[in-house]
Structures are given as structure tokens and as C-alpha cells.
Write a protein that holds these residues in place. Structure first.
Motif, PDB file in Angstrom:
ATOM      1  N   GLY A  14      26.278 -60.928 -33.764  1.00  0.00           N
ATOM      2  CA  GLY A  14      25.071 -60.287 -34.272  1.00  0.00           C
ATOM      3  C   GLY A  14      25.405 -59.016 -35.022  1.00  0.00           C
ATOM      4  O   GLY A  14      26.256 -58.233 -34.598  1.00  0.00           O
ATOM      5  N   ARG A  15      24.729 -58.799 -36.134  1.00  0.00           N
ATOM      6  CA  ARG A  15      25.058 -57.693 -37.046  1.00  0.00           C
ATOM      7  C   ARG A  15      25.117 -56.337 -36.346  1.00  0.00           C
ATOM      8  O   ARG A  15      25.997 -55.527 -36.615  1.00  0.00           O
ATOM      9  N   ASP A  16      24.167 -56.063 -35.467  1.00  0.00           N
ATOM     10  CA  ASP A  16      24.057 -54.727 -34.879  1.00  0.00           C
ATOM     11  C   ASP A  16      24.605 -54.637 -33.459  1.00  0.00           C
ATOM     12  O   ASP A  16      24.394 -53.636 -32.777  1.00  0.00           O
ATOM     13  N   SER A  17      25.315 -55.656 -33.002  1.00  0.00           N
ATOM     14  CA  SER A  17      25.786 -55.649 -31.618  1.00  0.00           C
ATOM     15  C   SER A  17      27.030 -54.785 -31.451  1.00  0.00           C
ATOM     16  O   SER A  17      27.829 -54.617 -32.381  1.00  0.00           O
ATOM     17  N   ALA A  18      27.192 -54.259 -30.249  1.00  0.00           N
ATOM     18  CA  ALA A  18      28.374 -53.458 -29.942  1.00  0.00           C
ATOM     19  C   ALA A  18      29.644 -54.296 -30.057  1.00  0.00           C
ATOM     20  O   ALA A  18      30.693 -53.794 -30.478  1.00  0.00           O
ATOM     21  N   ARG A  99      31.675 -64.645 -19.024  1.00  0.00           N
ATOM     22  CA  ARG A  99      32.124 -63.328 -18.562  1.00  0.00           C
ATOM     23  C   ARG A  99      33.323 -62.965 -19.439  1.00  0.00           C
ATOM     24  O   ARG A  99      34.418 -63.479 -19.229  1.00  0.00           O
ATOM     25  N   PRO A 100      33.116 -62.116 -20.466  1.00  0.00           N
ATOM     26  CA  PRO A 100      34.176 -61.910 -21.447  1.00  0.00           C
ATOM     27  C   PRO A 100      35.265 -60.960 -20.951  1.00  0.00           C
ATOM     28  O   PRO A 100      35.005 -60.029 -20.185  1.00  0.00           O
ATOM     29  N   MET A 101      36.467 -61.218 -21.406  1.00  0.00           N
ATOM     30  CA  MET A 101      37.600 -60.363 -21.087  1.00  0.00           C
ATOM     31  C   MET A 101      38.559 -60.380 -22.277  1.00  0.00           C
ATOM     32  O   MET A 101      38.479 -61.262 -23.140  1.00  0.00           O
ATOM     33  N   VAL A 102      39.451 -59.424 -22.331  1.00  0.00           N
ATOM     34  CA  VAL A 102      40.480 -59.374 -23.376  1.00  0.00           C
ATOM     35  C   VAL A 102      41.794 -59.802 -22.753  1.00  0.00           C
ATOM     36  O   VAL A 102      42.218 -59.264 -21.722  1.00  0.00           O
ATOM     37  N   ASP A 103      42.446 -60.774 -23.365  1.00  0.00           N
ATOM     38  CA  ASP A 103      43.719 -61.251 -22.833  1.00  0.00           C
ATOM     39  C   ASP A 103      44.525 -61.896 -23.958  1.00  0.00           C
ATOM     40  O   ASP A 103      44.014 -62.129 -25.061  1.00  0.00           O
ATOM     41  N   ALA A 104      45.787 -62.192 -23.651  1.00  0.00           N
ATOM     42  CA  ALA A 104      46.655 -62.892 -24.591  1.00  0.00           C
ATOM     43  C   ALA A 104      46.394 -64.388 -24.488  1.00  0.00           C
ATOM     44  O   ALA A 104      46.154 -64.925 -23.402  1.00  0.00           O
ATOM     45  N   ILE A 105      46.438 -65.052 -25.655  1.00  0.00           N
ATOM     46  CA  ILE A 105      46.265 -66.497 -25.711  1.00  0.00           C
ATOM     47  C   ILE A 105      47.164 -67.008 -26.828  1.00  0.00           C
ATOM     48  O   ILE A 105      47.028 -66.603 -27.980  1.00  0.00           O
ATOM     49  N   SER A 106      48.131 -67.817 -26.465  1.00  0.00           N
ATOM     50  CA  SER A 106      49.069 -68.396 -27.446  1.00  0.00           C
ATOM     51  C   SER A 106      49.750 -67.328 -28.294  1.00  0.00           C
ATOM     52  O   SER A 106      50.001 -67.535 -29.479  1.00  0.00           O
ATOM     53  N   GLY A 107      50.018 -66.174 -27.701  1.00  0.00           N
ATOM     54  CA  GLY A 107      50.788 -65.147 -28.390  1.00  0.00           C
ATOM     55  C   GLY A 107      49.975 -64.088 -29.103  1.00  0.00           C
ATOM     56  O   GLY A 107      50.503 -63.056 -29.494  1.00  0.00           O
ATOM     57  N   PHE A 108      48.654 -64.328 -29.283  1.00  0.00           N
ATOM     58  CA  PHE A 108      47.815 -63.289 -29.880  1.00  0.00           C
ATOM     59  C   PHE A 108      46.812 -62.816 -28.846  1.00  0.00           C
ATOM     60  O   PHE A 108      46.711 -63.360 -27.749  1.00  0.00           O
ATOM     61  N   LEU A 200      32.704 -50.877 -23.662  1.00  0.00           N
ATOM     62  CA  LEU A 200      31.465 -51.494 -24.130  1.00  0.00           C
ATOM     63  C   LEU A 200      30.535 -51.859 -22.981  1.00  0.00           C
ATOM     64  O   LEU A 200      29.331 -51.987 -23.167  1.00  0.00           O
ATOM     65  N   GLY A 201      31.102 -52.096 -21.811  1.00  0.00           N
ATOM     66  CA  GLY A 201      30.296 -52.431 -20.642  1.00  0.00           C
ATOM     67  C   GLY A 201      29.632 -53.796 -20.711  1.00  0.00           C
ATOM     68  O   GLY A 201      28.564 -54.013 -20.127  1.00  0.00           O
ATOM     69  N   ILE A 202      30.257 -54.745 -21.405  1.00  0.00           N
ATOM     70  CA  ILE A 202      29.675 -56.089 -21.539  1.00  0.00           C
ATOM     71  C   ILE A 202      30.159 -56.956 -20.380  1.00  0.00           C
ATOM     72  O   ILE A 202      31.296 -57.403 -20.359  1.00  0.00           O
TER      73      ILE A 202
END
Length: 232
Positions: A14-18, A99-108, A200-202
Motif C-alpha cells: 500500500g502506498r502509504d503503509s509503513a 506474522r512477518p519477520m526478516v530473515d535470510a532465504i536462499s542467500g538474500f 515498525l511494530g508490525i
């Protein structure tokens, strides 16, 4: 050479989303406004070559793939594809939530779901099937570019059937933030990105829309030309 223009059905937040601002800042490009954005100081501090590290995902804009980039099949038009997107979004369906998270996947490094969500797998599979009539046939050159010899048998089958190997059971939702990173570089960059994302608290992210992205030619970045909310 791959036909142009190319189109893709993606999830964009979405255009205005965090979340969209988070991704656009890290990629240095906003697919909504089609404008350049300055990189965050945190990113440049963690990796002075951040522009190079983020070059590949920057071409596509911040997104998650639902139907991979494709040239239009003979006789199909952009207006017809946009109408099909609107019709697809207008069908009542369960709205996936992850439930989103940041992690490595296939090297990126990417924003990914913490666990598999069946409704999301189904949404992606529906996109692959329903928009496939708009896809031009895969050329021999495009097939070779996917390095089929390195794919599993099922992935090769999907490449030949759907024009992309990572669909159906092979689909993994991801919103890419970097190119491939060597293992020794990945740790500090992953930590920086996790810290920024946590701010971001998402806790829950609804995959509640589809967007139509367009790439005019081989040198152009993808840009958003339409967006539709999914009907619950």
C-alpha cells in the motif's frame, strides 16, 4: 530476448503503509511514485556498498511475487489484464495474514512469514493459474536463463508448465531487501534490518491486495500501474 513490456502480479503493502516506506527506503526506489529515495544512514553504515547490495531487488520494487514477470500472450492487452486483476480481486476469498519477520532465504534477506499460511499458498496458486492465459510462452533463451539443470524435477516441470519454477508447493512468500550475500557479510546486515523492521511494530500483516507492476523495457524498473484490494 525476453519480450517487452513485461507485467507481474505482486503483493505490495500500500502506498502509504509503513512497510512500503521501509522497503522503498532500503531499495532506494518507490514503485508507487517511481522516484529515487535516499538510503537510510543505518544501511550505509552497515554496508557502504549498500547501493550495489540492493541493486537487483531495486529493479523490481518492494514486493512479493504472486505471478512472475511475463510478456503478454499474442492478442492479450494491458487493459484486459487490468480488468482481469479487478475481477480476481473481486472474488470473495479468505484474506491471508502472516506474522512477518526478516530473515535470510536462499542467500538474500527478505521479509518472510514466520510460518506457512495455507491461505497464502492458495492465493499464490490461484494467481498463477488464473493469470496464466495472459502469459506469452517461455522462449528457449528464457528457459536457459533459469538454469534448469540446477532445478529439481518438479521445479523444471513447473518452469515448463507455468513459466516459473517457484510456484505451487515450491512457492515461498518473500519481500526481498538485498541481493545474495556471502555468509560472512550476512550477519551484521541481517541484524541491522531486523532492528529497523522491529521498529515498525508490525505483528500481523494481511496480504489483502494485489498490484500490477509493469516494466517497459530491459533497462526500466518495474512500476505499479494498478492496485486492487481483495474482497473478504
Amino acid at each position: 530476448m525476453t519480450g517487452f513490456p513485461r507485467y507481474a502480479i505482486y503483493y505490495a503493502a500500500g502506498r502509504d503503509s509503513a512497510l512500503s516506506r521501509f522497503g522503498a527506503e532500503l531499495l532506494g526506489y518507490d514503485a508507487y511514485s517511481r522516484g529515487e529515495i535516499s538510503f537510510p544512514e543505518q544501511a550505509l553504515h552497515a554496508a557502504p556498498d549498500w547501493r550495489e547490495l540492493s541493486a537487483d531487488p531495486r529493479k523490481y520494487g518492494f514486493h512479493a511475487t504472486l505471478k512472475a514477470p511475463m510478456a503478454l500472450a499474442p492478442g492479450k492487452t494491458e487493459a484486459e489484464l487490468m480488468a482481469a486483476c479487478a475481477a480476481f480481486a473481486g472474488k470473495t476469498r479468505p484474506i491471508p495474514a502472516i506474522r512477518p519477520m526478516v530473515d535470510a532465504i536462499s542467500g538474500f534477506i527478505a521479509v518472510i512469514p514466520a510460518e506457512t499460511v495455507e491461505a497464502l499458498q492458495q492465493l499464490a496458486a490461484d494467481c498463477v493459474r488464473e493469470f496464466d492465459p495472459f502469459r506469452a510462452a517461455l522462449t528457449a533463451e528464457d528457459r536457459a536463463r533459469r538454469k534448469p539443470e540446477k532445478l529439481s524435477e518438479r521445479q523444471r516441470d513447473y518452469l515448463d508448465r507455468w513459466g516459473y519454477p517457484y510456484v505451487m508447493e515450491e512457492f515461498r512468500f518473500h519481500m526481498t531487501l538485498t541481493g545474495r550475500l556471502d555468509a560472512e557479510r550476512r550477519g551484521p546486515i541481517l541484524q541491522m534490518l531486523r532492528t529497523r523492521f522491529a521498529a515498525l511494530g508490525i505483528e500481523t500483516l494481511a496480504i489483502d491486495r494485489i498490484a500490477l507492476f509493469k516494466q517497459d523495457d530491459a533497462k526500466a524498473r518495474f512500476r505499479i500501474i494498478g492496485e486492487w484490494a481483495l474482497v473478504r
